[in-house]
Design an enzyme around this catalytic site. Structure first.
Site, mmCIF file in Angstrom:
data_model
loop_
_atom_site.group_PDB
_atom_site.id
_atom_site.type_symbol
_atom_site.label_atom_id
_atom_site.label_comp_id
_atom_site.label_asym_id
_atom_site.label_seq_id
_atom_site.Cartn_x
_atom_site.Cartn_y
_atom_site.Cartn_z
ATOM 1 N N GLU A 125 -25.803 37.684 31.361
ATOM 2 C CA GLU A 125 -26.147 38.396 32.582
ATOM 3 C C GLU A 125 -26.103 39.780 32.342
ATOM 4 O O GLU A 125 -25.571 40.263 31.602
ATOM 5 C CB GLU A 125 -25.218 38.050 33.718
ATOM 6 C CG GLU A 125 -25.140 36.577 34.111
ATOM 7 C CD GLU A 125 -24.259 36.280 35.281
ATOM 8 O OE1 GLU A 125 -24.860 35.599 36.168
ATOM 9 O OE2 GLU A 125 -23.274 36.531 35.508
ATOM 10 N N CYS A 138 -25.751 47.668 33.493
ATOM 11 C CA CYS A 138 -24.542 47.220 32.897
ATOM 12 C C CYS A 138 -24.972 45.964 31.836
ATOM 13 O O CYS A 138 -25.602 44.883 32.327
ATOM 14 C CB CYS A 138 -23.625 46.277 34.079
ATOM 15 S SG CYS A 138 -21.974 45.797 33.064
ATOM 16 N N CYS A 377 -17.963 43.763 38.492
ATOM 17 C CA CYS A 377 -17.133 43.751 37.218
ATOM 18 C C CYS A 377 -16.013 42.393 37.038
ATOM 19 O O CYS A 377 -15.596 42.101 38.022
ATOM 20 C CB CYS A 377 -16.016 44.910 37.290
ATOM 21 S SG CYS A 377 -16.832 46.580 37.229
HETATM 22 N N1 SAH Z 1 -14.966 43.437 27.013
HETATM 23 C C1 SAH Z 1 -14.912 44.921 27.364
HETATM 24 C C2 SAH Z 1 -16.080 45.145 28.361
HETATM 25 C C3 SAH Z 1 -16.381 44.140 29.597
HETATM 26 S S1 SAH Z 1 -15.399 44.064 30.693
HETATM 27 C C4 SAH Z 1 -13.643 45.176 28.146
HETATM 28 O O1 SAH Z 1 -12.712 44.416 28.494
HETATM 29 O O2 SAH Z 1 -13.618 46.528 28.578
HETATM 30 C C5 SAH Z 1 -15.844 45.231 31.695
HETATM 31 C C6 SAH Z 1 -14.531 45.882 32.652
HETATM 32 O O3 SAH Z 1 -14.549 45.151 33.750
HETATM 33 C C7 SAH Z 1 -13.475 45.996 31.905
HETATM 34 O O4 SAH Z 1 -12.585 47.026 32.234
HETATM 35 C C8 SAH Z 1 -12.817 44.779 32.559
HETATM 36 O O5 SAH Z 1 -11.439 44.881 32.437
HETATM 37 C C9 SAH Z 1 -13.075 44.868 33.617
HETATM 38 N N2 SAH Z 1 -12.991 43.509 34.639
HETATM 39 C C10 SAH Z 1 -12.719 42.387 34.083
HETATM 40 N N3 SAH Z 1 -12.483 41.396 35.034
HETATM 41 C C11 SAH Z 1 -12.386 41.985 36.279
HETATM 42 C C12 SAH Z 1 -12.227 41.482 37.554
HETATM 43 N N4 SAH Z 1 -12.148 40.265 37.786
HETATM 44 N N5 SAH Z 1 -12.155 42.467 38.341
HETATM 45 C C13 SAH Z 1 -12.379 43.885 38.097
HETATM 46 N N6 SAH Z 1 -12.565 44.276 36.958
HETATM 47 C C14 SAH Z 1 -12.695 43.468 35.900
#
Ligand code: SAH
Ligand code: SF4
Length: 402
Positions: A125, A138, A377
């Site tokens: 996605e 993103c 996110c």
């Molecule tokens: N793997 C990388 C990038 C992808 S995640 C990382 O972990 O940084 C992108 C962002 O979304 C990260 O900061 C992650 O912690 C956050 N994220 C993941 N699940 C989430 C959720 N359910 N609600 C809000 N943010 C979330």
């Protein structure tokens, strides 16, 4: 189009006009670095003294004008266009579905090239978030993720595979196609729709280092897509040894998924913390090259009710980051089916944000976007699964249904 066949043709010894017969045998030029593109042209017999110029022409056709059909690349001679079409393709991921949120956020489910004949390719996605004066794309780096952060939907999907550099760049190309952002659309080149990129889609970008690096080099090349590295943010869950390499070889902005202020809580939320604890992570951040008040690291902090959202946590967060040029991004937790947490109450998020604000960090709460289409996110996940070898054989024998 010719039927896809499982043969791959070695063209490395060919200096003649003979072209591979099948589409499957034609190499995809999308995602090749300039050097690799030049080498591909040399392999099909272009004279050495032409390589540089032709590479630039082809680069501009692909990345400045967004062309994928060689017949349209009229800056190249007809003879060369035909020769290129015989050996190569410029193929983007294919859009399976597009969803549009009430807030204007758009999400594309993309199908990548199949790795196995007879089976559909895996899916990822990509999300576009328009805002006042800017637009952020993103981008995903992996199908699934090897890591298992307990608040993240992608973390429930096993890693299927890394994306190639072409598939990473391809997400930007597809978005520009869908948004009508190429020069021939009549738009003013300065009036860009995708102004920023965040590597915050599916997957851990630092576990697909070379492909992410090459893709971001292509995206930021001064000719072509031309998005400055300062407008590209790579988010990592904290792969400490690769952070130094990212600083040296990628040089984008950095975001760290911190989410907790002590190892005990972070071990639970981001299990990778057991391998690379917070002290090491913060040390790697202090050493990230080029930091200044104008070039800060973003620390992401997902707000989980009763888990990491006390005011004591807020104060500790501010204390921990002292001395690091930092931005703090508080992310309201975005729920997904079966998720084991709740988002903190708004009143609590505001109080937490107050502590952070008073320490000098400006507007730290990230407004959730595209929640109604599961594009916010941490909500991304595709149905693609890592099939066991026995299942793959079974499926490969059967007639594919789609
Ligand atoms: N793997 C990388 C990038 C992808 S995640 C990382 O972990 O940084 C992108 C962002 O979304 C990260 O900061 C992650 O912690 C956050 N994220 C993941 N699940 C989430 C959720 N359910 N609600 C809000 N943010 C979330
Ligand atoms: Fe992977 Fe990032 Fe999700 Fe953790 S938060 S599981 S590293 S995509």
């Amino acid at each position: 189009m010719a039927p896809q066949m499982a043969t791959s043709l070695d063209i490395s010894h060919r200096k003649t006009e003979a072209a591979p017969e099948t589409a499957a045998a034609r190499k995809n030029l999308l995602g090749l670095t300039r050097d690799e593109l030049g080498a591909a042209l040399a392999l099909i017999g272009l004279p050495k003294n032409q390589i540089r110029m032709r590479t630039t022409q082809l680069w501009n056709a692909i990345y400045t004008r967004g062309q994928s059909d060689f017949a349209e690349m009229t800056t190249l001679s007809k003879e060369l266009r035909e020769k290129l079409a015989g050996h190569f393709v410029v193929a983007r991921p294919e859009i399976v579905t597009e969803q549009k949120s009430v807030d204007g956020t758009r999400k594309w489910l993309l199908r990548l090239a199949s790795d196995r004949p007879g089976l559909p390719g895996p899916e990822v996605e990509t999300v576009y978030i328009p805002e006042e004066g800017r637009g952020t794309l993103c981008i995903s780096s992996q199908v699934g993720c090897t890591l298992t952060c307990t608040f993240c939907h992608t973390g429930t999907q096993k890693l299927v595979r890394n994306l190639t550099a072409g598939e990473i760049v391809g997400q930007l190309m597809v978005a520009r196609d869908a948004l009508g952002e190429w020069p021939n659309s009549g738009r003013n080149a300065d009036d860009r729709l995708v102004t920023n990129i965040v590597m915050m889609g599916m997957g851990e970008p630092l576990y697909n280092f070379e492909n992410v690096r090459d893709a971001l080099d292509i995206v930021s090349d001064g000719e072509g897509l031309s998005l400055s590295k300062r407008r590209i943010t790579l988010s990592t869950s904290g792969v400490v040894p690769m952070i130094e390499r990212a600083g040296a070889e990628i040089g984008s902005m950095l975001a760290i998924s911190l989410h907790a202020v002590n190892d005990e809580t972070r071990d639970k939320l981001v299990p990778l913390n057991k391998k690379y604890p917070m002290a090491e992570l913060l040390e790697a951040c202090r050493n990230y090259p080029g930091l200044s008040n104008a070039r800060r690291i973003t620390f992401e902090y997902v707000m989980l009710k009763g888990v990491n959202d006390s005011l004591a946590d807020a104060k500790e967060l501010v204390r921990l980051l002292k001395g690091i040029p930092a931005k703090i991004n508080l992310i309201p937790f975005n729920p997904w089916p079966g998720s084991p947490y709740e988002c903190s109450d708004w009143a609590q998020i505001e109080k937490f944000a107050d502590v952070v604000n008073r320490a000098g960090y400006a507007s730290p709460v990230r407004t959730p976007r595209g929640r109604d289409i599961m594009a916010a996110c941490g909500q991304l996940k595709s149905e693609t699964v890592k099939a066991r070898a026995s299942e793959r054989f079974k499926k490969a024998d059967a007639q594919p249904s789609a």
